[in-house]
Design a protein around this motif. Structure first.
Motif, PDB file in Angstrom:
ATOM      1  N   GLU A 225      -5.955 -18.738  -4.908  1.00 36.77           N
ATOM      2  CA  GLU A 225      -5.051 -18.387  -6.006  1.00 36.77           C
ATOM      3  C   GLU A 225      -4.465 -19.605  -6.709  1.00 36.77           C
ATOM      4  O   GLU A 225      -3.978 -19.518  -7.842  1.00 36.77           O
ATOM      5  N   THR A 226      -4.500 -20.764  -6.036  1.00 38.47           N
ATOM      6  CA  THR A 226      -4.014 -21.980  -6.685  1.00 38.47           C
ATOM      7  C   THR A 226      -4.909 -22.383  -7.855  1.00 38.47           C
ATOM      8  O   THR A 226      -4.480 -23.088  -8.756  1.00 38.47           O
ATOM      9  N   GLN A 227      -6.169 -21.928  -7.847  1.00 42.38           N
ATOM     10  CA  GLN A 227      -7.071 -22.197  -8.960  1.00 42.38           C
ATOM     11  C   GLN A 227      -7.144 -21.035  -9.955  1.00 42.38           C
ATOM     12  O   GLN A 227      -7.289 -21.247 -11.163  1.00 42.38           O
ATOM     13  N   THR A 228      -7.061 -19.800  -9.456  1.00 38.99           N
ATOM     14  CA  THR A 228      -7.287 -18.628 -10.312  1.00 38.99           C
ATOM     15  C   THR A 228      -6.011 -18.095 -10.943  1.00 38.99           C
ATOM     16  O   THR A 228      -6.078 -17.345 -11.921  1.00 38.99           O
ATOM     17  N   GLY A 229      -4.846 -18.432 -10.392  1.00 38.94           N
ATOM     18  CA  GLY A 229      -3.617 -17.787 -10.828  1.00 38.94           C
ATOM     19  C   GLY A 229      -3.517 -16.386 -10.255  1.00 38.94           C
ATOM     20  O   GLY A 229      -4.370 -15.937  -9.477  1.00 38.94           O
ATOM     21  N   ASN A 230      -2.456 -15.683 -10.622  1.00 34.53           N
ATOM     22  CA  ASN A 230      -2.247 -14.311 -10.160  1.00 34.53           C
ATOM     23  C   ASN A 230      -1.706 -13.476 -11.309  1.00 34.53           C
ATOM     24  O   ASN A 230      -0.783 -13.897 -12.001  1.00 34.53           O
ATOM     25  N   LEU A 231      -2.273 -12.293 -11.501  1.00 37.30           N
ATOM     26  CA  LEU A 231      -1.825 -11.409 -12.564  1.00 37.30           C
ATOM     27  C   LEU A 231      -0.997 -10.260 -11.982  1.00 37.30           C
ATOM     28  O   LEU A 231      -1.251  -9.788 -10.873  1.00 37.30           O
ATOM     29  N   SER A 232      -0.031  -9.817 -12.768  1.00 34.28           N
ATOM     30  CA  SER A 232       0.952  -8.862 -12.262  1.00 34.28           C
ATOM     31  C   SER A 232       0.330  -7.555 -11.792  1.00 34.28           C
ATOM     32  O   SER A 232       0.705  -7.019 -10.752  1.00 34.28           O
ATOM     33  N   PHE A 233      -0.642  -7.040 -12.544  1.00 33.73           N
ATOM     34  CA  PHE A 233      -1.194  -5.740 -12.184  1.00 33.73           C
ATOM     35  C   PHE A 233      -1.983  -5.789 -10.891  1.00 33.73           C
ATOM     36  O   PHE A 233      -2.025  -4.816 -10.133  1.00 33.73           O
ATOM     37  N   CYS A 234      -2.596  -6.935 -10.606  1.00 37.02           N
ATOM     38  CA  CYS A 234      -3.289  -7.081  -9.319  1.00 37.02           C
ATOM     39  C   CYS A 234      -2.276  -7.147  -8.178  1.00 37.02           C
ATOM     40  O   CYS A 234      -2.454  -6.524  -7.138  1.00 37.02           O
ATOM     41  N   ALA A 235      -1.198  -7.911  -8.384  1.00 37.60           N
ATOM     42  CA  ALA A 235      -0.155  -8.001  -7.359  1.00 37.60           C
ATOM     43  C   ALA A 235       0.429  -6.632  -7.051  1.00 37.60           C
ATOM     44  O   ALA A 235       0.642  -6.275  -5.881  1.00 37.60           O
ATOM     45  N   MET A 236       0.693  -5.835  -8.077  1.00 36.52           N
ATOM     46  CA  MET A 236       1.292  -4.516  -7.860  1.00 36.52           C
ATOM     47  C   MET A 236       0.333  -3.581  -7.141  1.00 36.52           C
ATOM     48  O   MET A 236       0.741  -2.794  -6.282  1.00 36.52           O
ATOM     49  N   LEU A 237      -0.952  -3.654  -7.494  1.00 36.39           N
ATOM     50  CA  LEU A 237      -1.927  -2.790  -6.826  1.00 36.39           C
ATOM     51  C   LEU A 237      -2.039  -3.134  -5.351  1.00 36.39           C
ATOM     52  O   LEU A 237      -1.980  -2.252  -4.482  1.00 36.39           O
ATOM     53  N   ILE A 238      -2.206  -4.413  -5.042  1.00 34.39           N
ATOM     54  CA  ILE A 238      -2.372  -4.814  -3.644  1.00 34.39           C
ATOM     55  C   ILE A 238      -1.102  -4.524  -2.846  1.00 34.39           C
ATOM     56  O   ILE A 238      -1.167  -4.062  -1.699  1.00 34.39           O
ATOM     57  N   SER A 239       0.063  -4.746  -3.446  1.00 36.81           N
ATOM     58  CA  SER A 239       1.307  -4.435  -2.730  1.00 36.81           C
ATOM     59  C   SER A 239       1.413  -2.937  -2.468  1.00 36.81           C
ATOM     60  O   SER A 239       1.900  -2.520  -1.410  1.00 36.81           O
ATOM     61  N   ALA A 240       0.943  -2.111  -3.401  1.00 32.88           N
ATOM     62  CA  ALA A 240       0.961  -0.664  -3.193  1.00 32.88           C
ATOM     63  C   ALA A 240       0.055  -0.263  -2.020  1.00 32.88           C
ATOM     64  O   ALA A 240       0.414   0.599  -1.206  1.00 32.88           O
ATOM     65  N   ILE A 241      -1.108  -0.897  -1.937  1.00 30.95           N
ATOM     66  CA  ILE A 241      -2.011  -0.599  -0.814  1.00 30.95           C
ATOM     67  C   ILE A 241      -1.383  -1.062   0.499  1.00 30.95           C
ATOM     68  O   ILE A 241      -1.476  -0.373   1.532  1.00 30.95           O
ATOM     69  N   GLN A 242      -0.714  -2.209   0.483  1.00 29.57           N
ATOM     70  CA  GLN A 242      -0.018  -2.664   1.688  1.00 29.57           C
ATOM     71  C   GLN A 242       1.049  -1.661   2.123  1.00 29.57           C
ATOM     72  O   GLN A 242       1.186  -1.376   3.318  1.00 29.57           O
ATOM     73  N   VAL A 243       1.800  -1.135   1.182  1.00 30.10           N
ATOM     74  CA  VAL A 243       2.827  -0.155   1.525  1.00 30.10           C
ATOM     75  C   VAL A 243       2.205   1.115   2.072  1.00 30.10           C
ATOM     76  O   VAL A 243       2.688   1.691   3.058  1.00 30.10           O
ATOM     77  N   SER A 244       1.115   1.555   1.468  1.00 31.03           N
ATOM     78  CA  SER A 244       0.405   2.726   1.985  1.00 31.03           C
ATOM     79  C   SER A 244      -0.027   2.503   3.429  1.00 31.03           C
ATOM     80  O   SER A 244       0.143   3.384   4.295  1.00 31.03           O
ATOM     81  N   GLU A 245      -0.573   1.322   3.714  1.00 27.87           N
ATOM     82  CA  GLU A 245      -0.964   1.002   5.089  1.00 27.87           C
ATOM     83  C   GLU A 245       0.246   0.989   6.021  1.00 27.87           C
ATOM     84  O   GLU A 245       0.198   1.539   7.122  1.00 27.87           O
ATOM     85  N   ALA A 246       1.338   0.372   5.580  1.00 29.91           N
ATOM     86  CA  ALA A 246       2.538   0.298   6.417  1.00 29.91           C
ATOM     87  C   ALA A 246       3.074   1.683   6.741  1.00 29.91           C
ATOM     88  O   ALA A 246       3.428   1.972   7.890  1.00 29.91           O
ATOM     89  N   ILE A 247       3.141   2.557   5.737  1.00 32.44           N
ATOM     90  CA  ILE A 247       3.644   3.915   5.959  1.00 32.44           C
ATOM     91  C   ILE A 247       2.742   4.657   6.936  1.00 32.44           C
ATOM     92  O   ILE A 247       3.214   5.346   7.855  1.00 32.44           O
ATOM     93  N   LYS A 248       1.442   4.508   6.776  1.00 32.76           N
ATOM     94  CA  LYS A 248       0.504   5.184   7.685  1.00 32.76           C
ATOM     95  C   LYS A 248       0.653   4.676   9.109  1.00 32.76           C
ATOM     96  O   LYS A 248       0.610   5.467  10.067  1.00 32.76           O
TER      97      LYS A 248
END
Length: 242
Positions: free
Chosen positions: A190-213
């Motif tokens: 990510e130090t070369q590619t940067g990070n875009l907001s919509f990708c961060a939100m999607l991955i964080s949502a999947i992390q939360v789904s995993e945590a809840i499960k």
């Protein structure tokens, strides 16, 4: 303003049962890293009803965080991410207990930080810090939900204490600290590619789904499996690690 439990979580039903909601209210989840991933993770866990969040970050906001970090505001540049997270979560759901650590994760504090947690969510941007966190989670005997992003790509995995984990994902990466001991410095692509907001939100949502499960005892988690997402290619691939 008094808000009843029934009113607050009305739209969680019937996907979550009252028993599920009660289980979540008694859960303690530690979130390490309060940036692009961690902000979304904390927000969604609080809104879903997890009762106690341990939020950890030694960093302060800078201008480059404005493109993707949920808790970052122009007025908060230079201020603590951990304290901003606490203020935001208390504004969203005052019933959530917040414990904050304004510190970097290291060998001296990892066990203390994870003490009492039922689960830890990895929202770090350092590969070496992930190995340190995994070791701490194994010692604590708790599952770890890890997410990482780079540009428009991301990955998520859930690692239980007895599982191989980051060794299979980053087999050639050494764990080390920077010379000043402030934070682990081995960072990802990510130090070369940067990070875009919509990708961060999607991955964080999947992390939360995993945590809840995980908290609710579901078998349908990404255990020994790495989910890899590329949003520009619209690809979602699950790689078996064992």
């Amino acid at each position: 303003m008094e808000i009843s439990v029934e009113e607050r979580y009305l739209r969680n039903l019937n996907t979550l049962s009252p028993q599920d909601q009660n289980t979540l209210s008694g859960a303690v989840v530690c979130v390490i890293g309060l940036g692009g991933l961690g902000g979304g993770v904390c927000e969604m866990l609080a809104r879903t009803g997890v009762g106690h969040l341990i939020m950890v970050d030694g960093d302060s906001f800078d201008i480059s965080n404005l493109n993707r970090q949920l808790f970052c505001q122009e007025s908060l540049i230079g201020q603590s991410k951990a304290l901003a997270a606490q203020k935001r979560i208390q504004a969203v759901n005052a019933t959530v207990k917040c414990t904050v650590h304004q510190s970097w994760l290291d060998d001296s504090n990892v066990n203390q930080i994870l003490d009492g947690a039922d689960l830890v969510v990895d929202c770090l941007d350092s590969i070496s810090a992930r190995f340190l966190l995994q070791a701490g989670a194994r010692t604590a005997g708790i599952p770890l939900v890890s997410g990482a992003i780079a540009g428009v790509a991301g990955q998520v995995i859930t690692i239980y204490p007895d599982d191989p984990g980051f060794e299979l994902i980053y087999p050639d990466e050494p764990a080390y600290q920077d010379p000043e001991g402030k934070s682990p410095v081995k960072r990802g692509v990510e130090t070369q590619t940067g990070n875009l907001s919509f990708c961060a939100m999607l991955i964080s949502a999947i992390q939360v789904s995993e945590a809840i499960k995980v908290l609710l005892g579901s078998d349908h988690v990404l255990r020994n499996r790495l989910l890899i997402v590329d949003l520009f290619r619209n690809s979602f691939e699950t790689v078996e690690l064992m």
